[in-house]
Write a protein that holds these residues in place. Structure first.
Motif, PDB file in Angstrom:
ATOM      1  N   GLY A 113       0.822  -1.212   0.000  1.00 36.99           N
ATOM      2  CA  GLY A 113       0.000   0.000   0.000  1.00 36.99           C
ATOM      3  C   GLY A 113       0.853   1.258   0.000  1.00 36.99           C
ATOM      4  O   GLY A 113       0.576   2.219  -0.734  1.00 36.99           O
ATOM      5  N   ALA A 114       1.905   1.256   0.806  1.00 36.37           N
ATOM      6  CA  ALA A 114       2.796   2.418   0.883  1.00 36.37           C
ATOM      7  C   ALA A 114       3.516   2.646  -0.440  1.00 36.37           C
ATOM      8  O   ALA A 114       3.640   3.787  -0.906  1.00 36.37           O
ATOM      9  N   THR A 115       3.988   1.585  -1.053  1.00 37.38           N
ATOM     10  CA  THR A 115       4.697   1.718  -2.326  1.00 37.38           C
ATOM     11  C   THR A 115       3.758   2.187  -3.429  1.00 37.38           C
ATOM     12  O   THR A 115       4.132   3.026  -4.254  1.00 37.38           O
ATOM     13  N   THR A 116       2.545   1.678  -3.419  1.00 33.99           N
ATOM     14  CA  THR A 116       1.555   2.119  -4.400  1.00 33.99           C
ATOM     15  C   THR A 116       1.228   3.600  -4.195  1.00 33.99           C
ATOM     16  O   THR A 116       1.172   4.373  -5.159  1.00 33.99           O
ATOM     17  N   ALA A 117       1.052   4.008  -2.949  1.00 32.73           N
ATOM     18  CA  ALA A 117       0.767   5.412  -2.655  1.00 32.73           C
ATOM     19  C   ALA A 117       1.925   6.308  -3.098  1.00 32.73           C
ATOM     20  O   ALA A 117       1.709   7.435  -3.565  1.00 32.73           O
ATOM     21  N   MET A 118       3.150   5.790  -2.971  1.00 32.71           N
ATOM     22  CA  MET A 118       4.315   6.581  -3.350  1.00 32.71           C
ATOM     23  C   MET A 118       4.268   6.989  -4.823  1.00 32.71           C
ATOM     24  O   MET A 118       4.744   8.063  -5.199  1.00 32.71           O
ATOM     25  N   LYS A 119       3.688   6.149  -5.638  1.00 35.19           N
ATOM     26  CA  LYS A 119       3.548   6.454  -7.061  1.00 35.19           C
ATOM     27  C   LYS A 119       2.794   7.770  -7.268  1.00 35.19           C
ATOM     28  O   LYS A 119       3.037   8.496  -8.222  1.00 35.19           O
ATOM     29  N   TYR A 120       1.890   8.079  -6.351  1.00 36.50           N
ATOM     30  CA  TYR A 120       1.031   9.249  -6.482  1.00 36.50           C
ATOM     31  C   TYR A 120       1.515  10.459  -5.681  1.00 36.50           C
ATOM     32  O   TYR A 120       0.846  11.489  -5.647  1.00 36.50           O
ATOM     33  N   THR A 121       2.678  10.376  -5.038  1.00 28.52           N
ATOM     34  CA  THR A 121       3.184  11.504  -4.240  1.00 28.52           C
ATOM     35  C   THR A 121       3.767  12.625  -5.092  1.00 28.52           C
ATOM     36  O   THR A 121       3.926  13.733  -4.596  1.00 28.52           O
ATOM     37  N   GLU A 122       4.103  12.300  -6.352  1.00 30.14           N
ATOM     38  CA  GLU A 122       4.762  13.264  -7.237  1.00 30.14           C
ATOM     39  C   GLU A 122       5.988  13.859  -6.552  1.00 30.14           C
ATOM     40  O   GLU A 122       6.119  15.072  -6.383  1.00 30.14           O
ATOM     41  N   GLY A 123       6.887  12.938  -6.150  1.00 32.40           N
ATOM     42  CA  GLY A 123       8.123  13.380  -5.491  1.00 32.40           C
ATOM     43  C   GLY A 123       7.885  13.930  -4.097  1.00 32.40           C
ATOM     44  O   GLY A 123       8.589  14.821  -3.648  1.00 32.40           O
ATOM     45  N   PHE A 124       6.896  13.414  -3.410  1.00 32.56           N
ATOM     46  CA  PHE A 124       6.481  13.853  -2.078  1.00 32.56           C
ATOM     47  C   PHE A 124       6.009  15.303  -2.067  1.00 32.56           C
ATOM     48  O   PHE A 124       6.120  16.000  -1.064  1.00 32.56           O
ATOM     49  N   SER A 125       5.443  15.737  -3.181  1.00 30.10           N
ATOM     50  CA  SER A 125       4.896  17.096  -3.243  1.00 30.10           C
ATOM     51  C   SER A 125       3.387  17.121  -2.989  1.00 30.10           C
ATOM     52  O   SER A 125       2.811  18.196  -2.843  1.00 30.10           O
ATOM     53  N   ARG A 126       2.751  15.946  -2.923  1.00 27.22           N
ATOM     54  CA  ARG A 126       1.318  15.856  -2.623  1.00 27.22           C
ATOM     55  C   ARG A 126       1.159  15.267  -1.228  1.00 27.22           C
ATOM     56  O   ARG A 126       1.640  14.171  -0.940  1.00 27.22           O
ATOM     57  N   LEU A 127       0.477  16.009  -0.354  1.00 22.67           N
ATOM     58  CA  LEU A 127       0.415  15.659   1.065  1.00 22.67           C
ATOM     59  C   LEU A 127      -0.282  14.327   1.333  1.00 22.67           C
ATOM     60  O   LEU A 127       0.259  13.480   2.047  1.00 22.67           O
ATOM     61  N   GLY A 128      -1.462  14.110   0.784  1.00 22.05           N
ATOM     62  CA  GLY A 128      -2.228  12.893   1.090  1.00 22.05           C
ATOM     63  C   GLY A 128      -1.470  11.612   0.786  1.00 22.05           C
ATOM     64  O   GLY A 128      -1.258  10.777   1.685  1.00 22.05           O
ATOM     65  N   PRO A 129      -1.043  11.422  -0.461  1.00 24.00           N
ATOM     66  CA  PRO A 129      -0.288  10.201  -0.770  1.00 24.00           C
ATOM     67  C   PRO A 129       1.035  10.112  -0.001  1.00 24.00           C
ATOM     68  O   PRO A 129       1.474   9.022   0.347  1.00 24.00           O
ATOM     69  N   SER A 130       1.641  11.254   0.292  1.00 27.61           N
ATOM     70  CA  SER A 130       2.900  11.251   1.037  1.00 27.61           C
ATOM     71  C   SER A 130       2.686  10.735   2.461  1.00 27.61           C
ATOM     72  O   SER A 130       3.471   9.932   2.966  1.00 27.61           O
ATOM     73  N   VAL A 131       1.609  11.195   3.095  1.00 31.00           N
ATOM     74  CA  VAL A 131       1.289  10.730   4.450  1.00 31.00           C
ATOM     75  C   VAL A 131       0.983   9.232   4.428  1.00 31.00           C
ATOM     76  O   VAL A 131       1.456   8.482   5.299  1.00 31.00           O
ATOM     77  N   LEU A 132       0.209   8.781   3.444  1.00 31.41           N
ATOM     78  CA  LEU A 132      -0.095   7.349   3.331  1.00 31.41           C
ATOM     79  C   LEU A 132       1.177   6.529   3.141  1.00 31.41           C
ATOM     80  O   LEU A 132       1.311   5.437   3.715  1.00 31.41           O
ATOM     81  N   THR A 133       2.109   7.043   2.361  1.00 29.53           N
ATOM     82  CA  THR A 133       3.369   6.334   2.135  1.00 29.53           C
ATOM     83  C   THR A 133       4.138   6.176   3.438  1.00 29.53           C
ATOM     84  O   THR A 133       4.566   5.070   3.788  1.00 29.53           O
ATOM     85  N   VAL A 134       4.318   7.266   4.161  1.00 31.06           N
ATOM     86  CA  VAL A 134       5.079   7.216   5.413  1.00 31.06           C
ATOM     87  C   VAL A 134       4.389   6.319   6.434  1.00 31.06           C
ATOM     88  O   VAL A 134       5.024   5.454   7.059  1.00 31.06           O
ATOM     89  N   LEU A 135       3.091   6.478   6.606  1.00 27.96           N
ATOM     90  CA  LEU A 135       2.358   5.655   7.575  1.00 27.96           C
ATOM     91  C   LEU A 135       2.391   4.176   7.188  1.00 27.96           C
ATOM     92  O   LEU A 135       2.527   3.304   8.052  1.00 27.96           O
ATOM     93  N   GLY A 136       2.275   3.897   5.905  1.00 29.90           N
ATOM     94  CA  GLY A 136       2.324   2.510   5.450  1.00 29.90           C
ATOM     95  C   GLY A 136       3.659   1.851   5.741  1.00 29.90           C
ATOM     96  O   GLY A 136       3.718   0.704   6.199  1.00 29.90           O
ATOM     97  N   TYR A 137       4.744   2.580   5.510  1.00 23.99           N
ATOM     98  CA  TYR A 137       6.058   2.010   5.805  1.00 23.99           C
ATOM     99  C   TYR A 137       6.297   1.859   7.301  1.00 23.99           C
ATOM    100  O   TYR A 137       6.885   0.870   7.744  1.00 23.99           O
ATOM    101  N   VAL A 138       5.845   2.807   8.101  1.00 22.40           N
ATOM    102  CA  VAL A 138       5.978   2.682   9.557  1.00 22.40           C
ATOM    103  C   VAL A 138       5.212   1.449  10.038  1.00 22.40           C
ATOM    104  O   VAL A 138       5.740   0.636  10.818  1.00 22.40           O
ATOM    105  N   LEU A 139       3.981   1.282   9.577  1.00 23.31           N
ATOM    106  CA  LEU A 139       3.188   0.117   9.960  1.00 23.31           C
ATOM    107  C   LEU A 139       3.844  -1.172   9.480  1.00 23.31           C
ATOM    108  O   LEU A 139       3.917  -2.162  10.213  1.00 23.31           O
ATOM    109  N   SER A 140       4.344  -1.162   8.260  1.00 19.60           N
ATOM    110  CA  SER A 140       4.976  -2.348   7.711  1.00 19.60           C
ATOM    111  C   SER A 140       6.181  -2.782   8.559  1.00 19.60           C
ATOM    112  O   SER A 140       6.315  -3.959   8.903  1.00 19.60           O
TER     113      SER A 140
END
Length: 106
Positions: free
Chosen positions: A15-42
């Motif tokens: 889920g985190a890796t998939t969300a990372m695709k949509y962060t646009e280089g961590f410039s989009r807040l929502g997908p960026s937060v999902l990416t970080v939270l997903g990796y922390v949970l993982s």
């Protein structure tokens, strides 16, 4: 219980890796937060897994299944192509996990 935690760790990582695709280089807040939270949970779930599953086995399954799943998601939902080389690589990952488990790495 260890393998159930491992499945959760894999799902969170995918889920985190998939969300990372949509962060646009961590410039989009929502997908960026999902990416970080997903990796922390993982990683938290993977750490719990290591209480009952050997590190070699757990990491091989986590990395292998995660990689193969992400490749499939890329192909099915993100318009990425599947080449013979990519398919062979995924097959080698799966074979490696199976061999590691057969080798008594539990």
């Amino acid at each position: 219980m260890g393998y159930l935690l491992l499945a959760g760790a894999i799902a969170a990582e995918v889920g985190a890796t998939t969300a990372m695709k949509y962060t646009e280089g961590f410039s989009r807040l929502g997908p960026s937060v999902l990416t970080v939270l997903g990796y922390v949970l993982s990683f938290a779930l993977l750490a719990q897994t290591l209480k009952t599953v050997s590190v070699g086995t757990a990491y091989a399954i986590w990395a292998g299944v995660g990689t193969a799943t992400i490749a499939g998601i890329g192909m099915l939902f993100l318009g990425e192509g599947m080449t013979l080389t990519k398919a062979a690589g995924i097959a080698l990952i799966i074979v490696g996990v199976v061999v590691l488990n057969l080798g008594g790495a539990h």
